[in-house]
Design a protein around this motif. Structure first.
Motif, short mmCIF file in Angstrom:
data_model
loop_
_atom_site.label_atom_id
_atom_site.label_comp_id
_atom_site.label_asym_id
_atom_site.label_seq_id
_atom_site.Cartn_x
_atom_site.Cartn_y
_atom_site.Cartn_z
N ARG A 79 0.84 -1.20 0.00
CA ARG A 79 0.00 0.00 0.00
C ARG A 79 0.88 1.26 0.00
O ARG A 79 2.06 1.20 0.38
CB ARG A 79 -0.90 0.01 1.24
N PRO A 80 0.33 2.41 -0.37
CA PRO A 80 1.13 3.65 -0.37
C PRO A 80 1.77 3.96 0.98
O PRO A 80 2.91 4.42 1.04
CB PRO A 80 0.12 4.72 -0.77
N GLU A 81 1.04 3.70 2.07
CA GLU A 81 1.62 3.99 3.38
C GLU A 81 2.83 3.10 3.68
O GLU A 81 3.74 3.49 4.42
CB GLU A 81 0.58 3.85 4.49
N ASP A 82 2.84 1.89 3.11
CA ASP A 82 3.99 1.01 3.27
C ASP A 82 5.23 1.62 2.62
O ASP A 82 6.32 1.66 3.20
CB ASP A 82 3.72 -0.36 2.65
N ILE A 83 5.06 2.06 1.38
CA ILE A 83 6.18 2.65 0.65
C ILE A 83 6.62 3.95 1.33
O ILE A 83 7.83 4.21 1.47
CB ILE A 83 5.79 2.91 -0.82
N TYR A 84 5.66 4.73 1.78
CA TYR A 84 5.99 5.99 2.43
C TYR A 84 6.86 5.74 3.66
O TYR A 84 7.89 6.40 3.86
CB TYR A 84 4.71 6.72 2.83
N ARG A 85 6.47 4.76 4.48
CA ARG A 85 7.26 4.46 5.66
C ARG A 85 8.65 3.92 5.27
O ARG A 85 9.67 4.28 5.89
CB ARG A 85 6.55 3.46 6.56
#
Length: 579
Positions: A412-418
């Protein structure tokens, strides 16, 4: 006669990547009474010049120097107005700049882009710090210096950056000899703006040492320069060399013209110019050995003092008195941090996330951070390399590029962001460990800049580095640092250390490592380092090969008239977070 500091004020002006900020500071205690920001109308030129139809190639980043003068005309008076003070109480002004940002000028300081015949010539414009198109020239400088065993090379960790003065000047000579021949002064923007304030050109010791290869009073010699290019032989003597001003000294006094721009008194001292990162150490009173300051914005610069001279592989430089007199000042850095996060949000986050964030009154960054904060360390199954804008330290190679490993259809985008947040922390740990291995240990990390607002990011940095994080609490850290230097230049304090002790603003150990998280990050960091060494130290040079293929394809597209924007960088169009 000693100066009465009880009512005295100073002004600090910080020139960042997208804007300039002015702050009015009380000399007695460093209280910030008023501030203002002026956004550069031309921002950063990465695609085209502001006149004509001249496109820029990959890795170009230019600016317009008139924007810098306009900071003085608008931000300084606005800061004085917000402070509600009598300008007559201001006893000095200091400035700092991104580095290495270079202005080609005539002998009187006129920027070449302001000459009508050069208005459509890219090399006549300011080359911003993040202009990386001189990497081929930097490679040649490094190869020749290593072959010849130049004594100054170890002072820069064994590699000269494409961001610095010599590589950018050599690119100018080889790609536009006419502009190079017309250029009479190759000026750091930090010194150019002081020139505008005082009418005198004084080269600051910080920029000259870190970005201009000035070591032990000497630049690279004429024989070395001629071996790079015969036309470059007299570069130092005819275009670069200039009297050096010590940090905290006065470069001159404010001219009547500059007083009219700023609303400040004619004749007040103007501090010698400085680099935004180095001047910030004073803002947090972080001037002792072992105290590393990370100025975190679109990029991150790491600076610290050391009691002894050491050769640190891949550092940006070590300069005697480069931060404060009496200590060796060390510098390292990461070319991409906030701009990596900004680029991801700008180009790769789906509209549904933007809509969800807006519905909750959050920015997309805040929304992604909140989602990412719910995860356990390593839960996303990802590891990234933070080289989207190349690697400044410790590899010093701007042909490198970003990498994300472990992505699946469940990502998910939040995974990549982190993972991107963590990657920048891993990059900082790499720098810290390299310093420690060379005999320059880091005991505390001081952080300043807009990214300190992200509590998740700050905790990640503490966990990854296993260090306490202290926060320089000024909203305008570099500008406060410049104001501190102005106070010294005006005679209010005997030296920068004394001024920093009274005027610096810091909260100590705001974040401390969580052992469980740190242990898991040790595992992820091991994976990061294996990728770092494989792709960055010659195990696989695919990133450089891809860059070469891209340049070839872009050249073909440009020739065919079908090229898109030459160097898209959405991050630089997002909100600037610190620099």
């Amino acid at each position: 006669m000693p100066i009465d500091t009880s009512e005295a004020l100073v002004v600090g002006v910080d020139y960042g990547t997208l804007s300039g900020r002015a702050v009015v500071v009380r000399v007695a205690d460093g209280a910030e009474l008023g501030s203002a920001v002026f956004e550069y109308p031309h921002a950063v030129l990465t695609d085209a010049l502001p006149v004509g139809d001249v496109r820029l190639g990959p890795d170009w980043a230019l600016q317009v120097p008139q924007d810098y003068v306009d900071v003085l005309r608008y931000a300084v008076p606005a800061a004085l107005a917000e402070a509600g003070v009598d300008p007559a109480a201001v006893i000095g002004i200091g400035t700092d700049f991104t580095a290495c940002t270079m202005v080609p000028t005539l002998a009187d300081g006129t920027p070449l882009n302001e000459l009508p015949r050069f208005a459509d010539r890219p090399h006549a414009y300011v080359k911003l710090w993040r202009h990386h198109a001189a990497q081929p020239q930097a490679d040649r400088i490094n190869e020749l210096a290593a072959t010849r065993g130049e004594s100054w090379l170890p002072r820069y960790g064994g590699l000269i950056s494409s961001e610095w003065e010599f590589a950018k000047a050599l690119q100018l000579l080889e790609e536009d000899p006419e502009v190079y021949a017309t250029m009479e002064r190759w000026v750091e923007a930090a010194d150019w703006i002081v020139w505008q304030l005082t009418g005198s050109y004084v080269r600051n010791a910080c920029s000259a040492g870190y970005k201009g290869i000035l070591q032990d009073g000497q630049y690279p010699d004429q024989e070395f320069l001629a071996a790079l290019n015969p036309g470059f032989a007299d570069f130092v003597t005819t275009k670069l060399d200039q009297p050096i001003g010590a940090l905290g000294a006065a470069a001159g006094t404010l001219t009547a013209e500059a007083a009219a721009w700023t609303g400040l008194p004619v004749g007040i001292p103007v501090a010698v110019g400085n680099v935004d990162a180095h001047v910030t150490a004073a803002a947090g009173n972080a001037v002792e050995p072992g105290q590393m300051v990370a100025i975190m914005g679109t990029s991150t610069c790491h600076v610290m003092n050391g009691a002894e001279l050491r050769e640190v592989p891949g550092m940006c430089g070590v300069v005697d008195g480069g931060i404060v007199a009496g200590s060796w000042g060390y510098e390292a850095g990461q070319s991409g941090v906030g701009d990596i996060f900004g680029h991801f949000v700008e180009t790769q986050v789906p509209a549904s996330y933007s809509q969800a964030a807006e519905a909750e009154g959050l920015t997309v960054h805040e929304y992604l951070t909140r989602l990412a904060a719910t995860q356990r360390v390593g839960q996303h199954g990802l590891v990234a390399l933070d080289w989207h804008s190349g690697n400044r330290s410790v590899l010093v190679d701007h042909e490198l590029s970003g990498l994300l490993l472990g992505e699946t259809l469940a990502t998910r985008p939040e995974d990549i962001y982190r993972a991107l947040l963590e990657a920048t922390a891993f990059g900082t740990r790499t720098i810290i460990e390299t310093f420690a291995g060379a005999g320059v240990p880091v005991s505390e990390l001081f952080v300043v800049g807009g990214l300190t607002k992200n509590k998740l990011l700050m905790q990640i940095y503490s966990d990854v580095t296993r260090l306490p994080l202290s926060l320089i609490t000024s909203a305008q850290g570099p500008a406060l640092g410049s104001a501190i230097h102005a106070a010294v230049a005006a005679g209010a304090y005997p030296d920068v250390r004394a001024a920093a002790a009274r005027m610096g603003r810091v909260e100590r150990a705001v974040y401390t490592p969580d052992e469980a998280a740190a242990a898991r990050y040790d595992q992820l960091y091991d994976e990061y380092r294996q990728l770092h060494d494989h792709f960055g130290r010659g195990g696989n040079r695919v990133m450089r090969r891809l860059r070469a293929i891209r340049r070839e394809a872009m050249a073909e597209a440009t020739a065919a008239g079908t090229a898109p924007n030459g160097a898209t960088d959405g991050a630089l169009q997002t909100e600037e977070v610190a620099r």
